[in-house]
Design an enzyme around this catalytic site. Structure first.
Site, short mmCIF file in Angstrom:
data_model
loop_
_atom_site.label_atom_id
_atom_site.label_comp_id
_atom_site.label_asym_id
_atom_site.label_seq_id
_atom_site.Cartn_x
_atom_site.Cartn_y
_atom_site.Cartn_z
CG ASP A 83 -2.29 -0.50 0.84
OD1 ASP A 83 -2.53 -0.89 -0.49
OD2 ASP A 83 -3.10 -0.41 1.71
CG ASP B 256 -8.25 -7.86 12.75
OD1 ASP B 256 -8.88 -7.32 13.42
OD2 ASP B 256 -7.07 -7.72 12.94
#
Ligand SMILES: *[C@@H]1O[C@H](CO)[C@@H](O)[C@H](O)[C@H]1NC(C)=O
Ligand SMILES: CC(=O)N[C@H]1CO[C@H](CO)[C@@H](O)[C@@H]1O
Length: 685
Positions: free
Chosen positions: A140, A399
């Site tokens: 990223d 998550d």
């Protein structure tokens, strides 16, 4: 056909010593009941000064008891797993499914390319048919450095992988291996090769999406397109782009995701995971397999409590026993369907063969074009990505949230903690890093609790009540701050003021308090040491327990509330320290690292000073008093206050005695002294 053909691929063991734990829980429960009876039957009369302080203390104790109940539910039924990899390879060696491995990196400064590449190489070297392994690196940061490091890695792996297989090298991260290796055959050659990987910088532009198809295992580099007008959703966004892109390239039924700082320390992990997924009887309902987060750079007494040993060795198995562990974002094997939002149904049966033909019909350039579209920033507009598909967005612990959703769709999760850890990363090496990390976790977790994704709401009638309660342990971390702050501040100030909040030492009610405190802490010590800690490590862990609750959780809680009220930017700017050369040295000597001013440190120092002031004044009263009535009345408060002073010793050192750069800055000393004096003054007048 051999006769072991219908034996299971994994076994589950129930923890030993459960009777003992249940007995202990019963004792504590009785103790708590006595405390409540005392609190309710001794409420100070309306005109007495301590009435409100008393009530507050009672509410704190109610909270602690509730939280204790939750942690007891977590510990009630831990289970441990083991696998039979020989049976797996005997039955399925030819039909093993493909595995897509996702490694995410975001910042080439915090996460240096060398570390990323070590992780990539370690997962490429799994003991698994290489044509079935596909490694995807999502960068990223879009860093040239990472890209060229990746290119080098793709060359280096041609030597490294055969080397690993030939010499059965472990661990298979080159860096970790050469750090620990004792000159095995062929090492000098390898070391020379390795040094070339570190020469890397090149001036050319890297492309947004690049596909490397020449080596086995397949290695794919992906850098998402980012534009200011589209939210990129951090790691969850990267994972979702990887899910889409990989579905075009390899489309393996199993996805492993690892953080770029966690290398594989066990080349058998893929086979371990498959033992669960491919088990004929119970495998079909398994949605994901979570491995523990292990750390390679812990010191003996673990000054920042970074090992998370009790969490990983006891509480996660407890999670598993209560219905399945949460997803912790790294070291986790997923079934592709579960990540894409599919519900579990009884008739579901994995078809491993369907996946095995790779889509080879597309040429590389066509593939590259399709993938560019899939990884473009506008692709997710008006789709279910980030909501019902893939990892969920808009949460700092996406998550955990994703894991809850998967479980609510009917899938089981499994926790697998092998002797030799599957994945090793680095624990925080400064106090602030550790506190900031916990702030982020506790805030995100609390966010989930307070949202419609709360396990009690989303999981209503879908997951068992005990699993919902188990989730509360983490989701309510942040909420602990209020009761803890109250307990750290109010009894001490009342001591200063001369208000007694606990029974006198000669009163038999005192036994309830003493009993609960001693038995509860003795159990905690026993647990800590049992799972490999030292006594000093436990003491450090207790300190961190306190610090996390009074700062990380407090700020996490406040930030959540402020965001709710519409203040989008955190009111508390928390700086992370830029590491200097001596940091790791101090870390290894287990010297607490401050060295910078942060609102968190101001709180810690204020609380420490406040308690030392109250403690001294309490002692003065006792000494000035001839009839020992004061001691009788205030014994518990003095002991509590003294304990807090004792646990805060590193803070006083950092404030007044240490002269090194990592001590507490003078500004923090001034501020905290002022606040502490102010609080005492208010309490007295
Ligand atoms: C990591 O792997 C090495 C080499 O196999 C082993 O000696 C070590 O114990 C492992 N570390 C952990 C924490 O399991
Ligand atoms: C004890 C130990 O292994 N410490 C290491 C932890 O990791 C940091 C950062 O990688 C190193 O600087 C330490 O030496």
């Amino acid at each position: 056909m051999a006769k072991d053909d219908n034996l299971p691929l994994f076994a589950t063991k129930i923890a030993k010593g459960r009777i003992l734990f249940q007995f202990y829980s019963l004792l504590i429960f009785v103790g708590i009941c006595f405390i409540f009876v005392y609190r309710l039957s001794h409420i100070p009369a309306k005109e007495e000064p301590g009435r409100w302080a008393w009530m507050g203390l009672f509410f704190s104790e109610l909270w602690f008891s509730f939280y204790w109940f939750v942690t007891t539910v977590v510990r009630w039924n831990p289970i441990y797993r083991n696998t039979f990899k020989d049976r797996l390879s005997h039955r399925y060696e030819k039909a093993l499914p493909g595995i897509d491995i996702f490694v995410c990196t975001a910042d080439p400064v915090i996460e240096p390319p060398v570390m990323v590449i070590n992780t990539v190489l370690s997962v490429m070297a799994y003991d698994y048919p290489p044509e079935k392994l596909n490694v995807y690196l999502s960068d990223d940061g879009g860093s040239d450095l990472t890209f060229y490091a990746m290119l080098e890695a793709s060359r280096f792996c041609k030597i490294w992988l055969p080397f690993c297989k030939k010499f059965k090298v472990e661990p298979r991260s080159p860096e970790a291996y050469f750090r620990t290796a004792v000159e095995p055959l062929g090492e000098p050659v390898m070391a020379k090769e390795w040094s070339t990987v570190k020469i890397l910088i090149d001036g050319r532009e890297s492309e947004a999406v690049d596909i490397q198809g020449q080596t086995l295992p397949t290695l794919v580099y992906l850098s998402r397109e980012k534009r200011p007008q589209y939210h990129h959703h951090f790691k969850a966004g990267a994972m979702n782009a990887l899910i889409r892109v990989s579905s075009r390239i390899s489309n393996s039924p199993i996805i492993l995701n690892v953080d770029c700082d966690m290398y594989s320390n066990n080349s058998m992990s893929v086979r371990d995971a498959l033992c669960f997924f491919m088990d004929e009887e119970k495998g079909n309902e398994v949605g994901f397999i979570q491995f523990p987060q292990g750390f390679e750079n812990l010191t003996k007494n673990d000054v920042y409590g970074g090992s998370l040993n009790v969490l990983m060795e006891l509480e996660m198995p407890g999670f598993d026993g209560n219905g399945g562990p949460c997803y912790i974002g790294t070291g986790c094997f997923h079934r592709r369907e579960t990540l894409s939002g599919q519900e579990y149904s009884k008739i579901y049966k994995a078809d491993w063969k369907r996946w095995s033909n790779r889509s080879v019909e597309d040429s590389t350039s066509v593939l590259e074009e399709t993938c560019k579209v899939l990884a473009s920033c506008s692709y997710e507009e008006n789709t279910q990505w980030g909501k019902e598909m893939g990892l969920k967005y808009d949460c700092t612990v996406e998550d955990v949230l994703t894991g809850v959703a998967i479980q609510c769709r009917g899938w089981r999760s499994i926790y697998f903690n092998p002797e030799r850890k599957g994945f090793l990363g680095v624990a925080p090496t400064t106090l602030l890093q550790s506190l900031v990390q916990h702030k982020r976790w506790s805030e995100g977790d609390f966010h989930i609790f307070a949202s419609r994704h709360c396990p009690f709401v989303l999981g209503y009638k879908k997951i068992p009540l005990k699993l919902q309660l188990t989730y509360c342990m983490n989701l309510l971390w942040a909420a602990n701050c209020l009761a803890t702050l109250y307990y750290v501040i109010v009894p001490s100030l009342c001591l200063l003021r001369g208000i007694s909040l606990f029974p006198e030492i000669t009163n038999s009610w005192v036994l309830a308090f003493v009993f609960v405190i001693i038995v509860h802490r003795a159990y905690s010590l026993g647990e800590f040491v049992w799972f490999g800690g030292t006594f000093k490590g436990w003491w450090n862990d207790q300190r961190m327990w306190l610090y996390k609750r009074t700062t990380s959780y407090f700020f996490g809680f406040l930030d959540y509330i402020l965001k709710r009220l519409g203040f989008t930017n955190s009111a508390f700017v928390i700086t992370t320290k830029v590491a200097d050369d001596d940091v790791s040295q101090r870390y290894e000597q287990e010297v607490m690292e401050f060295g910078t001013s942060s609102p968190m440190f101001t709180i810690l120092a204020t609380l420490a000073l406040l308690n030392v002031l109250c403690f001294v004044s309490g002692l003065k009263r006792v000494i000035a008093d001839v009839e020992t009535l004061v001691w009788e009345q205030f014994a518990l408060q003095i002991l509590l206050c003294g304990l807090l002073v004792f646990i805060n010793l590193p803070i006083y050192q950092g404030l007044f005695f240490r002269k090194d750069v990592a001590s507490l800055p003078t500004s923090v000393a001034y501020q905290s002294t002022m606040f502490a004096l102010l609080a005492c003054a208010i309490a007295v007048y």
